[in-house]
Design an enzyme around this catalytic site. Structure first.
Site, PDB file in Angstrom:
ATOM      1  N   CYS A  18       1.004  -1.159  -0.093  1.00 16.51           N
ATOM      2  CA  CYS A  18      -0.092  -0.006   0.121  1.00 16.51           C
ATOM      3  C   CYS A  18       0.735   1.102   0.130  1.00 16.51           C
ATOM      4  O   CYS A  18       2.023   1.147   0.050  1.00 16.51           O
ATOM      5  CB  CYS A  18      -0.725  -0.082   1.335  1.00 16.51           C
ATOM      6  SG  CYS A  18       0.178  -0.071   2.811  1.00 16.51           S
ATOM      7  N   HIS A  47       5.425  -5.201   8.841  1.00 13.33           N
ATOM      8  CA  HIS A  47       5.303  -6.482   9.402  1.00 13.33           C
ATOM      9  C   HIS A  47       5.823  -7.464   8.028  1.00 13.33           C
ATOM     10  O   HIS A  47       5.059  -8.104   7.863  1.00 13.33           O
ATOM     11  CB  HIS A  47       4.300  -6.870  10.057  1.00 13.33           C
ATOM     12  CG  HIS A  47       3.809  -6.075  11.421  1.00 13.33           C
ATOM     13  ND1 HIS A  47       2.844  -5.635  11.979  1.00 13.33           N
ATOM     14  CD2 HIS A  47       4.971  -5.613  12.244  1.00 13.33           C
ATOM     15  CE1 HIS A  47       2.845  -5.238  12.826  1.00 13.33           C
ATOM     16  NE2 HIS A  47       4.304  -4.977  13.356  1.00 13.33           N
ATOM     17  N   HIS A  80       3.604   1.839  11.518  1.00 14.83           N
ATOM     18  CA  HIS A  80       2.595   1.629  12.636  1.00 14.83           C
ATOM     19  C   HIS A  80       1.962   2.755  13.467  1.00 14.83           C
ATOM     20  O   HIS A  80       0.831   2.886  14.054  1.00 14.83           O
ATOM     21  CB  HIS A  80       2.550   0.178  13.211  1.00 14.83           C
ATOM     22  CG  HIS A  80       2.969  -0.977  12.455  1.00 14.83           C
ATOM     23  ND1 HIS A  80       4.434  -1.184  12.252  1.00 14.83           N
ATOM     24  CD2 HIS A  80       2.280  -1.573  11.480  1.00 14.83           C
ATOM     25  CE1 HIS A  80       4.584  -1.945  11.443  1.00 14.83           C
ATOM     26  NE2 HIS A  80       3.308  -2.463  10.756  1.00 14.83           N
ATOM     27  N   CYS A 102       2.252   5.833   8.766  1.00 13.43           N
ATOM     28  CA  CYS A 102       1.542   6.145   7.660  1.00 13.43           C
ATOM     29  C   CYS A 102       0.597   7.431   7.827  1.00 13.43           C
ATOM     30  O   CYS A 102      -0.236   7.492   8.962  1.00 13.43           O
ATOM     31  CB  CYS A 102       0.683   4.723   7.488  1.00 13.43           C
ATOM     32  SG  CYS A 102      -0.606   4.972   6.048  1.00 13.43           S
ATOM     33  N   GLU A 132       0.004  -0.652  16.231  1.00 13.40           N
ATOM     34  CA  GLU A 132      -0.888   0.579  15.872  1.00 13.40           C
ATOM     35  C   GLU A 132      -1.822   0.896  16.957  1.00 13.40           C
ATOM     36  O   GLU A 132      -1.943   2.046  17.352  1.00 13.40           O
ATOM     37  CB  GLU A 132      -1.655   0.272  14.652  1.00 13.40           C
ATOM     38  CG  GLU A 132      -2.580   1.495  14.082  1.00 13.40           C
ATOM     39  CD  GLU A 132      -3.221   1.270  12.793  1.00 13.40           C
ATOM     40  OE1 GLU A 132      -3.054   0.256  12.098  1.00 13.40           O
ATOM     41  OE2 GLU A 132      -4.415   1.883  12.702  1.00 13.40           O
ATOM     42  N   CYS A 201      -8.445   1.748   6.461  1.00 18.84           N
ATOM     43  CA  CYS A 201      -7.878   2.470   5.104  1.00 18.84           C
ATOM     44  C   CYS A 201      -8.521   1.661   3.838  1.00 18.84           C
ATOM     45  O   CYS A 201      -8.859   0.594   3.697  1.00 18.84           O
ATOM     46  CB  CYS A 201      -6.438   2.503   5.147  1.00 18.84           C
ATOM     47  SG  CYS A 201      -5.658   0.688   4.823  1.00 18.84           S
ATOM     48  N   SER A 229       1.525  -9.699  10.708  1.00 20.45           N
ATOM     49  CA  SER A 229       0.755  -8.658   9.857  1.00 20.45           C
ATOM     50  C   SER A 229      -0.876  -8.847  10.086  1.00 20.45           C
ATOM     51  O   SER A 229      -1.422  -9.669   9.727  1.00 20.45           O
ATOM     52  CB  SER A 229       1.002  -8.900   8.588  1.00 20.45           C
ATOM     53  OG  SER A 229       0.381  -7.822   7.857  1.00 20.45           O
ATOM     54  N   ASN A 231      -3.187  -6.838   8.842  1.00 20.76           N
ATOM     55  CA  ASN A 231      -3.934  -6.924   7.636  1.00 20.76           C
ATOM     56  C   ASN A 231      -3.962  -8.254   6.796  1.00 20.76           C
ATOM     57  O   ASN A 231      -4.944  -8.689   6.313  1.00 20.76           O
ATOM     58  CB  ASN A 231      -3.651  -5.806   6.861  1.00 20.76           C
ATOM     59  CG  ASN A 231      -2.344  -5.999   5.906  1.00 20.76           C
ATOM     60  OD1 ASN A 231      -2.690  -6.306   4.801  1.00 20.76           O
ATOM     61  ND2 ASN A 231      -1.217  -5.604   6.268  1.00 20.76           N
ATOM     62  N   SER A 274       2.055  -5.472   3.302  1.00 22.96           N
ATOM     63  CA  SER A 274       3.316  -5.378   3.541  1.00 22.96           C
ATOM     64  C   SER A 274       4.086  -6.363   2.994  1.00 22.96           C
ATOM     65  O   SER A 274       5.498  -6.765   3.245  1.00 22.96           O
ATOM     66  CB  SER A 274       3.699  -5.442   5.126  1.00 22.96           C
ATOM     67  OG  SER A 274       2.733  -6.310   5.773  1.00 22.96           O
TER      68      SER A 274
END
Ligand code: 10D
Ligand code: SF4
Length: 318
Positions: A18, A47, A80, A102, A132, A201, A229, A231, A274
């Site tokens: 991303c 990550h 994060h 980010c 995060e 996001c 990770s 996500n 990532s």
């Protein structure tokens, strides 16, 4: 004996890096160019072991806490985000630091602060202990942010004043699970204020949508990404919930359990935000060595988000 059966690989798009990950990696690379090695990085910049190892080979040193860094070397904070206390400590030690958080995580930090200044208590939907979540909760004084991880947690929340609440979320959550938690919050606290625009996001949302779109076509799903990770792990869950009997996280081709995939004739492939594309290609090549492969792209969105690096590097390259 190699299996030369026909196999269709459904390749999710969007997948992989991303804009926030791309920016964070560029920040470490530019820091190494500007200041030379070693450059310290607090926590894995993103990550992914492959990314971290590549940067380590260029001179980045990864640590978990600021006090592991010498005061005379630059330090970068991971994508994060970090609690407010971290840049404060870096300033107190007169360190050079660059924040690779980010911008979409920073947006949530700012939201939290705005609600706090308006006298609201915050509810954060997120995973306990994830950097995060730790970073976002650490924008406000202890006790100002109540964490909920599940719908069941909503029932046990004990806010100061039920009429003065706002919620924020981690950016990488399951879109569907979060909608359930938000509904539970709104049912219990009708006055609760939510974000103007979703905190989850665009990259998280798009990668989950692509997995859902391919799910009816596939017998199995492989998500390229790291076990830490968030996500990437959510993509595995999205696949499972969408009906994939076999959905597995793999860090790279050597992790693939070929036996588990025997008999599958259509396999979905995606990558967390990532995970670098080189690992996707490695996985595709590993399939091509064993099967007669046809690749079909499942494109549910196009992404053109790009984030600028911090000014300290823009000035250098101007
Ligand atoms: O665990 P995660 O999904 O939050 O982080 P990862 O480094 O895998 O992906 C990038 C996402 C970030 C930096 C959080 F928004
Ligand atoms: Fe930013 Fe989203 Fe990528 Fe996280 S997953 S780094 S919030 S763009």
């Amino acid at each position: 004996m190699p299996d030369t059966a026909d196999l269709t690989l459904y390749l999710a798009a969007p997948r992989g890096f991303c804009a926030g990950v791309d920016r964070a990696i560029r920040i470490v690379e530019m820091a190494l160019e500007k200041w030379g090695a070693p450059v310290f990085v607090r926590h894995e910049i993103v990550h992914n072991k492959f990314v971290v190892d590549a940067l380590r080979a260029k001179g980045a040193v990864f640590v978990e806490e600021l006090d592991e860094c010498p005061p005379d070397r630059p330090v970068i904070f991971s994508a994060h985000g970090v609690p407010k206390s971290v840049p404060e400590a870096a300033r107190a030690r007169e360190m050079i630091y660059v924040d690779a958080t980010c911008p979409l995580v920073s947006k949530v930090h700012i939201e939290a602060e705005r609600h706090f200044e308006a006298g609201l208590q915050l509810v954060m939907i997120g995973h306990a202990g994830h950097p995060e979540t730790v970073g976002t909760m650490g924008q406000l004084p202890p006790g100002e942010v109540l964490l909920v991880e599940t719908e069941a947690d909503v029932a046990t929340l004990a806010p100061r004043d039920e009429s003065r609440l706002a919620f924020i979320t981690q950016t990488t959550l399951s879109v569907d699970d979060t909608a359930g938690i938000v509904a539970a919050l709104q049912a219990r606290f009708p006055a609760i204020i939510g974000p103007h625009k979703e905190d989850i996001c665009y990259a998280t949302t798009n990668r989950q949508a692509a997995v859902k779109a391919m799910a009816p076509e596939i017998d199995a799903l492989l998500v390229i990404g790291a076990p830490n990770s968030s996500n990437s792990r959510r993509l595995v869950e999205v696949g499972q919930k969408a009906g994939c009997a076999y959905a597995q996280l793999v860090q790279r081709a050597t992790d693939i359990d070929w036996r588990a995939l025997q008999g599958a004739r259509a396999i979905g492939i995606t990558a967390g935000a990532s995970a670098p594309e080189v690992l996707v290609n490695e996985v595709l090549d590993a399939f091509a060595c064993r099967y007669n492969v046809t690749v079909k792209q499942v494109q549910t969105a196009t992404e053109n988000v790009e984030f600028k690096v911090p000014r300290v590097f823009r000035e250098a390259s101007a």
